[in-house]
Write a protein that holds these residues in place. Structure first.
Motif, mmCIF file in Angstrom:
data_model
loop_
_atom_site.group_PDB
_atom_site.id
_atom_site.type_symbol
_atom_site.label_atom_id
_atom_site.label_comp_id
_atom_site.label_asym_id
_atom_site.label_seq_id
_atom_site.Cartn_x
_atom_site.Cartn_y
_atom_site.Cartn_z
ATOM 1 N N ASN A 1 10.399 11.395 -28.279
ATOM 2 C CA ASN A 1 11.372 10.527 -27.365
ATOM 3 C C ASN A 1 12.500 11.302 -26.998
ATOM 4 O O ASN A 1 13.133 11.532 -25.974
ATOM 5 N N LYS A 2 13.043 12.210 -27.945
ATOM 6 C CA LYS A 2 14.369 13.004 -27.755
ATOM 7 C C LYS A 2 14.328 14.059 -28.709
ATOM 8 O O LYS A 2 14.234 13.705 -30.226
ATOM 9 N N ASP B 1 18.625 16.795 -33.884
ATOM 10 C CA ASP B 1 18.788 15.265 -33.826
ATOM 11 C C ASP B 1 17.142 15.028 -33.061
ATOM 12 O O ASP B 1 17.319 15.188 -31.785
ATOM 13 N N THR C 1 14.064 12.311 -32.215
ATOM 14 C CA THR C 1 13.625 10.880 -32.260
ATOM 15 C C THR C 1 12.252 10.990 -31.935
ATOM 16 O O THR C 1 11.766 11.435 -30.935
ATOM 17 N N SER D 1 6.764 8.572 -40.790
ATOM 18 C CA SER D 1 8.141 8.570 -41.869
ATOM 19 C C SER D 1 7.566 8.487 -42.964
ATOM 20 O O SER D 1 8.382 9.111 -43.983
ATOM 21 N N LYS E 1 12.948 3.506 -37.908
ATOM 22 C CA LYS E 1 13.817 2.488 -37.326
ATOM 23 C C LYS E 1 12.959 1.481 -36.582
ATOM 24 O O LYS E 1 12.170 1.889 -35.981
ATOM 25 N N ASN F 1 13.164 0.089 -28.539
ATOM 26 C CA ASN F 1 12.492 1.157 -28.657
ATOM 27 C C ASN F 1 11.027 1.234 -29.684
ATOM 28 O O ASN F 1 10.396 2.292 -29.939
ATOM 29 N N ILE G 1 10.433 4.008 -34.408
ATOM 30 C CA ILE G 1 10.630 5.276 -33.941
ATOM 31 C C ILE G 1 11.267 5.711 -35.640
ATOM 32 O O ILE G 1 11.383 4.938 -36.516
ATOM 33 N N GLU H 1 13.884 8.884 -36.872
ATOM 34 C CA GLU H 1 14.989 9.992 -36.452
ATOM 35 C C GLU H 1 15.011 11.063 -37.696
ATOM 36 O O GLU H 1 15.344 10.704 -38.622
#
Length: 366
Positions: free
Chosen positions: A21-22, A37, A39, A47, A88, A93, A96, A98
């Motif tokens: 995503n990022k 960082d 995501t 995870s 999270k 969203n 996800i 991070e």
């Protein structure tokens, strides 16, 4: 230019690009670690596999054929270590995870030095830390031993930076896991890009300059401990001192080339020319991404009137997102910055990726 792409590798396992995503990578100068960082879509609970201390490699770039591209089409921009894994759940969203972390200077930033380097030289200390953290040493040999206040009651990274400053060197960890300890390299003077303030691709960007007196010095003193003797030389700009109300604003620095008072005076005079200039800084946000944007490299700014000039990059943030693609944000200055940066075998179902030839095979092609 092609289509922007980002690829993330965790402990040798490829994170599928469509699951990213990022991804932000922050490239800084020497006292701070470069950071990331990231995501990632977590519908299949990746995870459970991610762990602190895993190695992360980040690649950015552009591809000509979005349907078929390879890892070799991108540029490796960062290698780091995971500091935190944060899954999270949310309405907006979905699921996800991070990943946050820093480059391989992080363990030295976090660790208090406990070793007494009695009668050691700066380069011997640098080699010690390179060996301790399995980094390839790119270290310039020095010949004078350091004083105890260089290494006592300091974090390990602070010890290295103090040693570097003492010798007039810089010290950093590269993305290829090299510990560099030595003079600034000539390649730092290479202009990596020309940015036009009216060029294509900047319509959605925010750019500004600040012409400031902050950081202007009217006196420079150069020092170096050579063969256990203090060598010192100074130069000052009397006209600038008078214009600043007779207040002396001095910059004291070390340089290993100052082996005689005459050389120290000459070096101080050379540095004074640079540090007595008015500082002009700038901020470029959300400009088109470029993997050549690295802290302390140079860019050429044009179509900005009297602000046309060569600038050093103080900080470069590389960002990738599904909506905005690949962008960069830069902090720049016209004066050179101070020296002061296993668990589970398969992350995805078998055959969803292939890196046997350093390549990525998109879903649906096999």
């Amino acid at each position: 230019m092609g289509e922007p792409r980002c690829l993330v590798e965790v402990d040798g396992q490829i994170v599928m690009p469509e699951d990213i995503n990022k991804c932000d990578v922050n490239n800084t100068l020497y006292m701070a670690a470069d950071s990331f960082d990231i995501t990632i879509v977590n519908d299949d609970l990746k995870s459970d596999w991610f762990r602190k201390k895993q190695q992360v490699k980040v690649y950015f770039g552009y591809v000509n054929n979005p349907a078929e591209w390879y890892l070799s089409d991108l540029t490796h921009v960062h290698t780091g270590i995971i500091d935190g894994v944060q899954p999270k759940w949310g309405k907006q969203n979905g699921m996800i995870v991070e990943l946050i972390g820093r480059d391989y200077s992080a363990p030295m930033i976090d660790t208090q030095n406990s070793y007494a380097f009695t009668n050691w030289t700066s380069s011997q200390i640098a080699n010690y830390f390179a060996q301790k953290y399995n980094l390839k040493p790119i270290i310039t040999t020095t010949d004078s031993s350091v004083e105890s206040d260089v290494y006592q009651s300091k974090q390990e990274w602070d010890v290295l930076q103090t040693c570097a400053a003492r010798e007039g060197f810089v010290c950093y960890v590269t993305k290829d896991l090299e510990l560099y300890f030595g003079p600034r390299q000539e390649s730092d003077n290479t202009v990596v890009d020309t940015i036009s303030m009216v060029g294509n691709g900047i319509s959605g960007s925010d750019m500004s300059f600040d012409d400031s007196s902050v950081g202007v010095y009217n006196k420079v003193t150069v020092r170096h401990y050579y063969r256990k003797q203090l060598i010192e030389g100074s130069a000052q700009n009397d006209q600038l001192i008078a214009s600043m109300g007779s207040q002396i604003v001095e910059k004291v620095m070390t340089n290993a080339k100052a082996t005689t008072p005459a050389l120290a005076n000459q070096l101080a005079s050379n540095y004074l020319h640079e540090y007595s200039r008015q500082a002009i800084t700038g901020s470029f946000n959300n400009i088109p991404g470029n993997t050549l944007y690295i802290a302390e490299k140079k860019i050429n700014v044009v179509d900005a009137g009297r602000f046309n000039s060569l600038y050093y990059i103080e900080q470069a943030k590389h960002a990738y997102g599904k909506q905005n693609g690949y962008t960069c944000s830069l902090s720049i200055t016209n004066i050179r910055p101070d020296d002061a940066a296993q668990y589970k075998q398969d992350l995805y179902p078998k055959k969803r990726y292939d890196v046997s030839n350093s390549g990525y095979v998109p879903k649906g092609t096999i």
